[in-house]
Design a protein around this motif. Structure first.
Motif, PDB file in Angstrom:
ATOM      1  N   SER A  32      62.365  26.519  25.993  1.00 43.90           N
ATOM      2  CA  SER A  32      62.698  27.516  27.037  1.00 43.90           C
ATOM      3  C   SER A  32      63.923  26.953  27.639  1.00 43.90           C
ATOM      4  O   SER A  32      64.023  27.015  29.077  1.00 43.90           O
ATOM      5  CB  SER A  32      61.556  27.443  28.147  1.00 43.90           C
ATOM      6  N   SER A  33      64.683  26.176  27.235  1.00 45.54           N
ATOM      7  CA  SER A  33      65.910  25.382  27.805  1.00 45.54           C
ATOM      8  C   SER A  33      66.672  26.420  28.483  1.00 45.54           C
ATOM      9  O   SER A  33      66.842  26.861  29.685  1.00 45.54           O
ATOM     10  CB  SER A  33      66.421  24.386  27.202  1.00 45.54           C
ATOM     11  N   GLY A  34      67.788  26.787  27.589  1.00 46.34           N
ATOM     12  CA  GLY A  34      68.815  27.335  28.082  1.00 46.34           C
ATOM     13  C   GLY A  34      70.188  26.646  28.244  1.00 46.34           C
ATOM     14  O   GLY A  34      71.335  27.096  28.578  1.00 46.34           O
ATOM     15  N   THR A  35      70.076  25.229  28.094  1.00 50.66           N
ATOM     16  CA  THR A  35      71.100  24.539  28.287  1.00 50.66           C
ATOM     17  C   THR A  35      71.264  23.814  26.802  1.00 50.66           C
ATOM     18  O   THR A  35      70.502  23.546  26.074  1.00 50.66           O
ATOM     19  CB  THR A  35      70.777  23.340  29.057  1.00 50.66           C
ATOM     20  N   HIS A  65      68.543  21.614  24.172  1.00 51.94           N
ATOM     21  CA  HIS A  65      68.558  21.859  22.977  1.00 51.94           C
ATOM     22  C   HIS A  65      68.900  20.876  21.767  1.00 51.94           C
ATOM     23  O   HIS A  65      69.047  21.224  20.627  1.00 51.94           O
ATOM     24  CB  HIS A  65      69.013  23.358  22.572  1.00 51.94           C
ATOM     25  N   THR A  96      75.296  25.966  27.956  1.00 53.25           N
ATOM     26  CA  THR A  96      74.446  26.423  26.979  1.00 53.25           C
ATOM     27  C   THR A  96      74.800  26.286  25.662  1.00 53.25           C
ATOM     28  O   THR A  96      74.006  26.115  24.679  1.00 53.25           O
ATOM     29  CB  THR A  96      74.494  28.184  27.522  1.00 53.25           C
ATOM     30  N   PRO A 150      75.719  33.570  25.719  1.00 51.20           N
ATOM     31  CA  PRO A 150      74.829  32.442  25.915  1.00 51.20           C
ATOM     32  C   PRO A 150      73.366  32.915  26.196  1.00 51.20           C
ATOM     33  O   PRO A 150      72.269  32.153  25.887  1.00 51.20           O
ATOM     34  CB  PRO A 150      75.524  31.699  27.242  1.00 51.20           C
ATOM     35  N   VAL A 188      70.138  31.732  23.990  1.00 55.22           N
ATOM     36  CA  VAL A 188      68.936  31.294  24.595  1.00 55.22           C
ATOM     37  C   VAL A 188      67.588  31.892  24.317  1.00 55.22           C
ATOM     38  O   VAL A 188      66.543  31.401  24.166  1.00 55.22           O
ATOM     39  CB  VAL A 188      69.032  31.189  26.440  1.00 55.22           C
ATOM     40  N   ARG A 248      66.702  30.894  20.798  1.00 56.28           N
ATOM     41  CA  ARG A 248      66.131  29.615  20.677  1.00 56.28           C
ATOM     42  C   ARG A 248      64.719  29.669  21.254  1.00 56.28           C
ATOM     43  O   ARG A 248      63.798  29.191  20.366  1.00 56.28           O
ATOM     44  CB  ARG A 248      66.901  28.838  21.724  1.00 56.28           C
ATOM     45  N   ARG A 249      64.179  30.406  22.020  1.00 54.00           N
ATOM     46  CA  ARG A 249      63.061  30.563  22.328  1.00 54.00           C
ATOM     47  C   ARG A 249      62.075  31.290  21.243  1.00 54.00           C
ATOM     48  O   ARG A 249      60.959  30.655  21.009  1.00 54.00           O
ATOM     49  CB  ARG A 249      62.688  31.527  23.582  1.00 54.00           C
ATOM     50  N   ASP A 303      64.954  36.370  31.841  1.00 61.81           N
ATOM     51  CA  ASP A 303      65.988  36.626  30.910  1.00 61.81           C
ATOM     52  C   ASP A 303      66.260  37.854  30.300  1.00 61.81           C
ATOM     53  O   ASP A 303      67.579  38.479  30.227  1.00 61.81           O
ATOM     54  CB  ASP A 303      65.929  35.592  29.620  1.00 61.81           C
ATOM     55  N   ASP A 338      72.552  27.928  15.946  1.00 64.44           N
ATOM     56  CA  ASP A 338      73.017  28.370  17.160  1.00 64.44           C
ATOM     57  C   ASP A 338      74.460  29.082  16.921  1.00 64.44           C
ATOM     58  O   ASP A 338      74.756  30.172  17.417  1.00 64.44           O
ATOM     59  CB  ASP A 338      73.165  27.169  18.090  1.00 64.44           C
TER      60      ASP A 338
END
Length: 508
Positions: A17-20, A24, A156, A197, A201, A204-205, A216, A429
């Motif tokens: 759950s980062s977003g950066t 990640h 991100t 981005p 994100v 990624r989750r 989000d 990504d």
């Protein structure tokens, strides 16, 4: 360039759950003595490119600021003045100029109110602001927003992607010049860039067995409706992104995560609908039938592909063709009792009655040529003495601006095309970035199919070229490459080839 994204340990687990970019990545420890030195070079490169961007904006300001507003810029700015007057009257307890708001913001139903809303704060502060001040305000604001979005991308998606964006579109002179304009294309492109981005994100989750967060999803819905308020032609993109989000959620999640993610998708759609509804209601009430965004579609198709000597069931009177078509439709509607929008559709059908598939395909290719391959055609608008976007004044062209724009843009377009069709085995990504860029570019390329196009519109998709190029430049990574994503990219590449090839085949 060394990018922090490229330093992750193969197989390292991604944060759910980062977003950066940092969250990640893996946590490999660099050799002694290089811990702080290794990230320094990318930071220096990005910082230098940001300064070069600022320098280019200063140079372009000398060209843009003296130029008067032209074409639709005048309509957007007039709408902004009326909005500011209405807010001022409301705050002072005076009478709100509703008739003027209706005439200037709704009018013929051609324009979305995004740009008037963006410019209106300037007129609240300075009711007498002229063209110079409007361009200065928009230039400073667009530069600030662009650099802010690049900062989010750096955090991100990594410094490499940020650096690419600072070159494409950042260092394309005409794109920088359009940042001083009152058209909505650059602004819509910036907001579309900001969604990338956010979408990564979300991926990624989902990829780490998480769920889409409500926050989000709400941000995505807000970004999409802002894009729509800036450019009505992005409606296919808005709908497709929402549908794509639901499809990905259905494919990637199960159980409670699926329920939470579908709820988040509903939130994203609800934000779009709720914020678009007031404008749609005003338009529908004004024109007597359901209107989602604008009323230009029928006239646009007729003008782009029909017989221009038959647009008004014969030749239209001399003057602005768009205004005259709308006026003629109103006149006929008053005489027959029909809704003017229905008359417009009849005018479209009449003007296109002899259009063949090959003629339509040729028209689309002609539109596409101007839309995607004429990046410097609006240079004349920013020359001193320019008054109308469609009638270039007899002034010497800015050959340096035109040449640099052509070369940088066309090279970027070519590299981005390679990125779209070359399904490389890179980390997920980067794969998602290229897929998002390819899909959004395809959706934005729907405009030449329904609307006459020109070199004014390409800034809306220019940032996506940078995203695609950044994905292409990502280092190969077999261990963290997704076979499913690679197949998706191949399918999109095939779609591009088939559609473009079919157009050329049908056009003959």
């Amino acid at each position: 360039m060394t990018d922090t994204d490229s330093e992750r340990v193969p197989g390292a687990a991604s944060a759910p759950s980062s977003g950066t970019a940092a969250d990640h990545e893996g946590s490999a420890t660099p050799p002694s003595g290089t811990r702080w030195r290794r990230p320094l070079l990318p930071l220096i490169v990005v910082g230098t490119l940001a300064l070069v961007n600022l320098g280019l904006r200063v140079v372009m300001a000398h060209k843009a600021l003296p130029a008067p507003l032209a074409g639709d810029e005048v309509a957007y700015t007039t709408g902004a003045r009326v909005l500011a007057d209405a807010v001022r009257a409301l705050l002072q307890g005076g009478e709100v100029p509703t008739d003027e708001l209706q005439a200037r913001l709704v009018g013929n139903g051609w324009f979305m109110p995004g740009m008037p809303l963006l410019i209106a704060p300037l007129f609240l502060l300075d009711p007498t602001a002229g063209d110079f001040t409007v361009r200065f305000y928009l230039g400073v604001l667009s530069t600030t927003v662009f650099l802010a979005v690049v900062a989010v991308v750096a955090r991100t998606l990594g410094l490499r992607t940020a650096a690419v964006l600072l070159v494409v579109p950042g260092l394309i002179p005409m794109w920088a010049l359009f940042g001083f304009s009152a058209w909505g294309d650059v602004w819509a492109g910036l907001v579309i860039l900001a969604t990338v981005p956010l979408l990564v994100v979300m991926w990624r989750r989902l990829d780490s067995d998480g769920a889409v967060r409500l926050r989000d999803a709400a941000l995505l819905g807000l970004a999409l409706v802002v894009v729509l308020y800036l450019r009505s032609s992005t409606l296919p993109l808005v709908v497709a992104v929402l549908v794509l989000l639901v499809v990905v959620v259905l494919l990637r999640t199960r159980g409670r995560a699926l329920a939470r993610s579908l709820a988040a998708c509903a939130v994203a759609a609800a934000v779009v609908v709720a914020l678009l509804a007031p404008w749609s209601a005003i338009m529908s009430r004004t024109f007597g039938e359901r209107v989602t965004t604008t009323t230009t579609m029928s006239l646009s198709v007729a003008y782009a592909f029909g017989d221009r000597d038959e647009l008004c069931f014969g030749p239209c009177v001399e003057g602005n063709i768009w205004t005259n078509m709308a006026r003629y439709a109103r006149t006929v509607g008053e005489q027959t009792g029909e809704n003017p929008l229905e008359v417009r559709r009849q005018m479209r059908d009449y003007a296109m009655r002899d259009v063949t598939p090959s003629g339509y395909a040729a028209g689309v290719l002609d539109n596409f040529s101007r839309y995607a391959f004429s990046p410097a055609s609006y240079d004349h608008v920013f020359r001193p003495g320019a008054t109308r976007a469609q009638d270039p004044p007899e002034l010497a062209p800015d050959t340096l601006n035109i040449a640099v724009t052509l070369w940088t843009y066309l090279v970027a377009l070519g590299v981005a095309a390679v990125a779209v069709v070359a399904a490389r085995r890179v980390r997920t990504d980067a794969q998602v970035m290229v897929i998002v860029a390819s899909l959004l570019l395809a959706l934005l390329m729907s405009q030449p199919f329904v609307h006459v196009s020109s070199g004014r519109y390409w800034p809306v998709f220019a940032p996506l070229l940078g995203i695609a190029i950044a994905g292409l430049l990502a280092p190969a990574d077999l261990a963290r490459s997704s076979t499913t994503l690679r197949r998706t990219q191949v399918a999109l590449a095939v779609g591009w080839v088939v559609v473009v090839g079919a157009l050329f085949l049908v056009a003959g």
